[in-house]
Every structure is written in C-alpha cells, then in structure tokens.
Scaffold this active site. Structure first.
Site, PDB file in Angstrom:
ATOM      1  N   LYS A  44       0.853  -1.186   0.000  1.00  0.00           N
ATOM      2  CA  LYS A  44       0.000   0.000   0.000  1.00  0.00           C
ATOM      3  C   LYS A  44       0.888   1.234   0.000  1.00  0.00           C
ATOM      4  O   LYS A  44       2.031   1.195   0.452  1.00  0.00           O
ATOM      5  CB  LYS A  44      -0.872   0.008   1.272  1.00  0.00           C
ATOM      6  CG  LYS A  44      -2.135   0.805   1.148  1.00  0.00           C
ATOM      7  CD  LYS A  44      -3.269   0.021   0.512  1.00  0.00           C
ATOM      8  CE  LYS A  44      -4.519   0.866   0.396  1.00  0.00           C
ATOM      9  NZ  LYS A  44      -5.646   0.131  -0.172  1.00  0.00           N
ATOM     10  N   GLY A  56     -18.765   8.105  -0.991  1.00  0.00           N
ATOM     11  CA  GLY A  56     -17.764   8.462  -1.984  1.00  0.00           C
ATOM     12  C   GLY A  56     -17.873   7.540  -3.188  1.00  0.00           C
ATOM     13  O   GLY A  56     -18.965   7.119  -3.577  1.00  0.00           O
ATOM     14  N   GLY A  79     -20.347   7.129   4.474  1.00  0.00           N
ATOM     15  CA  GLY A  79     -19.380   7.480   3.441  1.00  0.00           C
ATOM     16  C   GLY A  79     -19.955   7.215   2.063  1.00  0.00           C
ATOM     17  O   GLY A  79     -20.116   6.063   1.653  1.00  0.00           O
TER      18      GLY A  79
END
Ligand code: NAD
Length: 361
Positions: free
Chosen positions: A80, A182, A180
């Site tokens: 990541k 998004g 959320g």
C-alpha cells in the site's frame, strides 16, 4: 518514531519513506508480504493528523492487502502507499509523477492503483513515470475505476450476510445505513436502491450527501448519528476504525457489511461483535471486488470472468459465517486463519486456488 516496534508492524518486508520537497510529496510505501506474488494495493491520499497516523495506516493497509489477495485467490502479495496531504488541495501532476518515479525504483515489488483520494486520472499521470500501476485501462467497463467492482462485491456480500443473519435474500423493505458516500459508497447505494432497500446515508461532505439524497432518495443524517439509526445493515464505506466500543454501543443493525478497509479499531472488537450477536463481514473479504478488478485489468481476462469471481465473495463469506458459528469464534478470526493458510503456505496454492488468472506484471 519507531517502525520495527510499531504496534501495527508485522514483519513487513519493506517500508519506504519518500520525501520530495520541491513537489510537496511526503509518502510512505509498505510492502507486507510477497509470498504469492508482487504486492499490489491502492495509493491513498489523506491529510493525516500526524506522521505516526500515516505509518499506522500504511502498515495496517498493506497487511490487509496480503490477506485480501490471498483469500480472493489472487497470485499477489500485499502492499500500500499513503500520500500525506489533502487530495482536494495538494494533489498535482508533478507530485504524482515524482511518486511514480519512486514506485518505478522499487522494480515491481509494489504495484499501485486507486484508493481513497486518488482516481483513474491520477493513475494515468503516475503511469508516465512507472509501469507498475494498474487501474488505468480505459478500455474496461468502468474505464479503469475499480470502485464499481468493489461496490458490486459489497452488494453481493450484503446479500450473503442478510441471508445468513436474517434468512432472506430480499433487500426490499430492509434499511441500510451507509457511512461514506464516496466512490464506492455511491455505487453501492445505487445497487441497494435498485434492489428496493431504504437508504440512510452520512458523509462529511455535503455535496456527496446531496447527490445520494437527490438521485437515490436516501435519507441523510449527520455523521455522528449514522451508528444509531434504525437499520438492518450498517455499511461502513468511509475510513477505517469506525467499529469501536463507542460506535458499537449505539449500533442497532445486526449486520455490518461495508467497503472500508480496517473497520475494526482494534482486533478485540471482533469478539465484541460476536458477543453482541452482530454478524460482521470481514472487511478485506467483502471489499475484494476492487483488487479483483485491478488484477483482471492486467490479465486480459473477460468481464464475465471478473464478475463471476466477484460473485464468489458471497460464497467465501458464507463459509466464514458457518465456520465462525460452528467454532464459536469471530468471523474476523476465521477469515484470518483462512488467509494465513493460503499465503503462509504458497506451496499449497495449486490445491487452494481455484483460479487460473494470469496477471501481466
Ligand atoms: P472515497 O474517498 O471516494 O469515499 C470515502 C467517503 O467517506 C468520502 O466521501 C468521505 O467524505 C467520507 N467520509 C470520510 N470520513 C467520514 C466520516 N467520519 N463520516 C462519514 N463519511 C466520511 O473512498 P472510496 O474509494 O469510496 O473508498 C471508501 C473505503 O473503501 C475506503 O476505506 C477504502 O480504503 C475502501 N476501499 C475502496 C476500494 C475502491 O475500489 N475504491 C476498494 C477496497 C476498499
């Protein structure tokens, strides 16, 4: 600041600190484990309150990717990248190209892609300086964006969870609280709305909330009220750590199934969920649609093959739910054991993996 003695450090193979003052770049790349293949994981841009928060996040997220790819049956390891900064104000092409050069210098041990705060256009800029980037293939259904596939996987997972917990496959009339709205959260709401579910949503950005209210008829609540709403399912699709003692003391939903990575604030929270009789779909299992999409973009396999693979997320979750109930343990622990059996014994891969996907790296 310590790394090797950090609470989240788990024998990560590589942690790279990147600084390029000229372009305002501060980033960290962590490669957790590459037993199954090169590490692949998204690049997150977030205004972390401290460097320490960023380190904790990248260590946890990269480890999660190892587990996610293993359990999803992909020949990939876990990695990541986090960029410390506000993606709405500080993301520039120069910064992204500089990051790409640093990723190129790692010679393929880490392959990047989209995550919170980055998008397909950003990956295309990064691809100007590195070949180790995915989520850029514009000729795919979603033009490189993995979020719709993540949302599809979460939708499949919610259906598996309500089947197990509520004994129904029918979402109509059920209420889903989505935290959320998004990239993933909005696509998920579209799937849920089409299946007849009632939506309650919260987001820290008013424009995201307004879109869900006006386009999908969702009911909006302030961010701090989303845990306590009267819902059948709570779907965390924002940042990690939202499941903790405080949020669970308010929770009325009996199913938690959402896209966010690292939903459990601490591993012990998994036990608390079990004690409360809340069915928890382990985050890295249910949100694997995105990594599957990214991997398939580099494989040349068909969209039908990708969608079939995503549909299997439901079967994997059901297997985890059954095993957890039979062994009177948490779903999180069962998922971890399953994933570890796979990536810690790559020699057993031919028997464990049912996928013939070849990824061009
Ligand atoms: P995003 O940034 O597009 O959406 C996250 C949303 O959460 C934003 O709208 C943000 O304003 C909102 N938010 C942040 N804090 C909040 C809070 N306290 N309360 C309410 N809303 C809040 O990110 P995304 O790509 O949709 O990803 C969402 C989550 O899913 C992340 O945890 C990400 O790591 C994870 N995930 C994403 C993908 C993918 O394909 N994009 C794949 C796997 C996992």
């Amino acid at each position: 600041m310590s790394v090797f003695s950090h609470l989240e450090f788990d024998n990560h193979q590589q942690v790279v600190f990147i600084s390029d003052e000229a372009v305002g770049l501060k980033a960290i790349i962590a490669v957790h484990n590459t037993n199954l293949g090169p590490s692949l994981g998204g690049c997150r841009m977030w205004p972390y309150a401290s460097d320490s928060d960023a380190i904790a996040d990248v260590l946890r997220l990269s480890k999660g990717m190892t587990y996610k790819s293993a359990i999803a049956g992909l020949p990939l390891g876990g990695g990541k990248c986090v960029i410390i900064g506000d993606h709405r104000r500080q993301k520039t092409p120069q910064l992204l190209r500089a990051l790409g050069q640093q990723i190129e210098n790692l010679s393929g041990s880490y392959i990047t892609a989209e995550d919170s705060g980055t998008c397909v256009a950003d990956m295309q800029i990064i691809s100007q300086t590195t070949q180790y980037v995915s989520g850029v293939q514009e000729n795919t259904l979603h033009k490189g964006d993995p979020s719709p596939s993540t949302a599809l996987g979460v939708f499949v997972g919610i259906k598996a969870a309500i089947h197990y917990q509520l004994n129904t496959l029918d979402l109509s009339g059920l209420t889903i609280a989505v935290q959320g709205i998004g990239n993933v959260g909005f696509h998920l709401c579209q799937y849920l709305k089409a299946a007849g579910a009632n939506l309650i949503v919260a987001d820290i950005f008013a424009d995201n909330v307004n879109r869900a209210v006006s386009q999908l008829g969702a009911k909006a609540v302030p961010s701090n009220e989303i845990y306590s709403v009267d819902a059948d399912v709570f779907a965390p699709c924002a940042m990690g750590g939202s499941l903790n003692i405080e949020s669970l003391s308010k929770m009325r939903a009996t199913v938690i199934a959402g896209a966010a990575n690292n939903q459990l604030a601490r591993p012990e929270v998994a036990k608390l969920l079990q004690q409360k009789g809340i069915l928890y779909a382990p985050d890295y299992v249910i949100n694997a649609g995105g990594i599957l999409d990214i991997a398939y973009q580099r494989s040349g396999a068909s969209l039908a093959a990708l969608n079939t693979h995503i549909e299997r997320i439901g079967d994997t979750l059901t297997e985890i739910f059954v095993r957890a109930e039979q062994s009177n343990t948490s779903t999180d622990l069962v998922a971890n054991q399953l994933a570890e059996e796979i990536f810690q014994r790559p020699d057993l891969q031919t028997t464990n993996s049912t996928n013939n996907i070849t990824i061009n790296l």
